[in-house]
Motif scaffolding. Sequence first.
Motif, PDB file in Angstrom:
ATOM      1  N   MET A  12      26.378 -18.377  78.025  1.00  0.00           N
ATOM      2  CA  MET A  12      26.329 -19.876  79.015  1.00  0.00           C
ATOM      3  C   MET A  12      24.897 -20.331  79.445  1.00  0.00           C
ATOM      4  O   MET A  12      24.103 -21.367  79.858  1.00  0.00           O
ATOM      5  N   VAL A  13      23.940 -19.780  80.219  1.00  0.00           N
ATOM      6  CA  VAL A  13      23.154 -19.152  81.207  1.00  0.00           C
ATOM      7  C   VAL A  13      21.785 -19.751  80.319  1.00  0.00           C
ATOM      8  O   VAL A  13      20.318 -20.385  80.473  1.00  0.00           O
ATOM      9  N   THR A  14      21.685 -18.929  78.644  1.00  0.00           N
ATOM     10  CA  THR A  14      20.730 -19.613  77.722  1.00  0.00           C
ATOM     11  C   THR A  14      20.578 -20.525  77.272  1.00  0.00           C
ATOM     12  O   THR A  14      19.527 -21.171  76.643  1.00  0.00           O
ATOM     13  N   GLU A  15      21.992 -21.079  76.767  1.00  0.00           N
ATOM     14  CA  GLU A  15      22.279 -22.883  76.984  1.00  0.00           C
ATOM     15  C   GLU A  15      22.001 -23.455  77.767  1.00  0.00           C
ATOM     16  O   GLU A  15      21.228 -25.047  77.142  1.00  0.00           O
ATOM     17  N   ILE A  16      22.119 -22.966  79.321  1.00  0.00           N
ATOM     18  CA  ILE A  16      21.869 -24.127  79.657  1.00  0.00           C
ATOM     19  C   ILE A  16      19.723 -24.508  79.726  1.00  0.00           C
ATOM     20  O   ILE A  16      19.451 -25.374  79.933  1.00  0.00           O
ATOM     21  N   GLU A  17      19.392 -23.434  80.269  1.00  0.00           N
ATOM     22  CA  GLU A  17      18.216 -23.179  80.255  1.00  0.00           C
ATOM     23  C   GLU A  17      17.541 -23.858  79.004  1.00  0.00           C
ATOM     24  O   GLU A  17      16.958 -24.252  78.810  1.00  0.00           O
ATOM     25  N   GLN A  18      18.093 -23.910  78.055  1.00  0.00           N
ATOM     26  CA  GLN A  18      17.277 -24.541  76.422  1.00  0.00           C
ATOM     27  C   GLN A  18      17.787 -25.773  76.827  1.00  0.00           C
ATOM     28  O   GLN A  18      16.548 -26.399  76.334  1.00  0.00           O
ATOM     29  N   GLU A  19      18.912 -26.135  77.597  1.00  0.00           N
ATOM     30  CA  GLU A  19      19.304 -27.460  77.064  1.00  0.00           C
ATOM     31  C   GLU A  19      17.802 -28.591  78.558  1.00  0.00           C
ATOM     32  O   GLU A  19      17.047 -29.231  78.227  1.00  0.00           O
ATOM     33  N   LEU A  20      17.889 -27.396  79.380  1.00  0.00           N
ATOM     34  CA  LEU A  20      17.031 -28.377  80.398  1.00  0.00           C
ATOM     35  C   LEU A  20      15.507 -28.264  79.981  1.00  0.00           C
ATOM     36  O   LEU A  20      14.234 -28.999  80.559  1.00  0.00           O
ATOM     37  N   ASP A  21      14.854 -26.615  79.050  1.00  0.00           N
ATOM     38  CA  ASP A  21      13.844 -27.244  78.724  1.00  0.00           C
ATOM     39  C   ASP A  21      13.416 -28.280  78.292  1.00  0.00           C
ATOM     40  O   ASP A  21      12.535 -29.133  78.057  1.00  0.00           O
ATOM     41  N   ASP A  22      14.212 -28.408  76.710  1.00  0.00           N
ATOM     42  CA  ASP A  22      14.407 -29.562  76.287  1.00  0.00           C
ATOM     43  C   ASP A  22      14.458 -30.833  76.531  1.00  0.00           C
ATOM     44  O   ASP A  22      13.715 -31.360  75.481  1.00  0.00           O
ATOM     45  N   ALA A  23      15.282 -30.682  77.326  1.00  0.00           N
ATOM     46  CA  ALA A  23      14.975 -32.318  77.889  1.00  0.00           C
ATOM     47  C   ALA A  23      14.559 -32.521  78.778  1.00  0.00           C
ATOM     48  O   ALA A  23      15.159 -32.884  80.512  1.00  0.00           O
ATOM     49  N   LYS A  24      13.111 -32.597  79.148  1.00  0.00           N
ATOM     50  CA  LYS A  24      12.349 -33.049  80.427  1.00  0.00           C
ATOM     51  C   LYS A  24      13.138 -34.315  81.315  1.00  0.00           C
ATOM     52  O   LYS A  24      13.027 -35.707  80.538  1.00  0.00           O
ATOM     53  N   GLY A  25      12.809 -33.937  82.315  1.00  0.00           N
ATOM     54  CA  GLY A  25      13.045 -34.873  83.284  1.00  0.00           C
ATOM     55  C   GLY A  25      14.760 -35.478  83.493  1.00  0.00           C
ATOM     56  O   GLY A  25      14.670 -35.796  83.999  1.00  0.00           O
ATOM     57  N   VAL A  26      15.813 -34.212  82.601  1.00  0.00           N
ATOM     58  CA  VAL A  26      17.265 -34.946  82.921  1.00  0.00           C
ATOM     59  C   VAL A  26      17.623 -34.164  83.953  1.00  0.00           C
ATOM     60  O   VAL A  26      16.995 -32.492  84.475  1.00  0.00           O
ATOM     61  N   ALA A  27      18.318 -34.448  85.062  1.00  0.00           N
ATOM     62  CA  ALA A  27      18.134 -34.266  86.402  1.00  0.00           C
ATOM     63  C   ALA A  27      20.025 -33.220  85.483  1.00  0.00           C
ATOM     64  O   ALA A  27      20.318 -32.652  86.795  1.00  0.00           O
TER      65      ALA A  27
END
Length: 75
Positions: A12-27
Motif C-alpha cells: 500500500m505504501v509503495t503504491e501510494i508513494e508511486q502515485e504521488l510521485d507520478d501525479a505531480k501537484g495532485v493533492a
Amino acid sequence: EQRDAEAGVFHMVTEIEQELDDAKGVAQIVWVVDFQGFNASHADPRLGRWAVHLFQQVYPERLGQLVLLDFPFLF
C-alpha cells in the motif's frame, strides 16, 4: 497471493508513494479496493488497522475517497 499483513502494508505504501510521485501537484487520491474472491481465510485485521493508521496519521489529507467493490457480507 498476498496474505501477509506487513507485506500488504508495504505494498500500500509503495503504491501510494508511486502515485504521488507520478501525479505531480495532485493533492488527493482515490483508493479502489476490489474484494472479488475475498473470503474469511484472507482476512487479517492487522492490515485494516494499519491501513486506517496510515491514512489517519501518515497521509491524513491524501485520501480523497475510498471505493470498496464487492465488499463481503462478513464485515
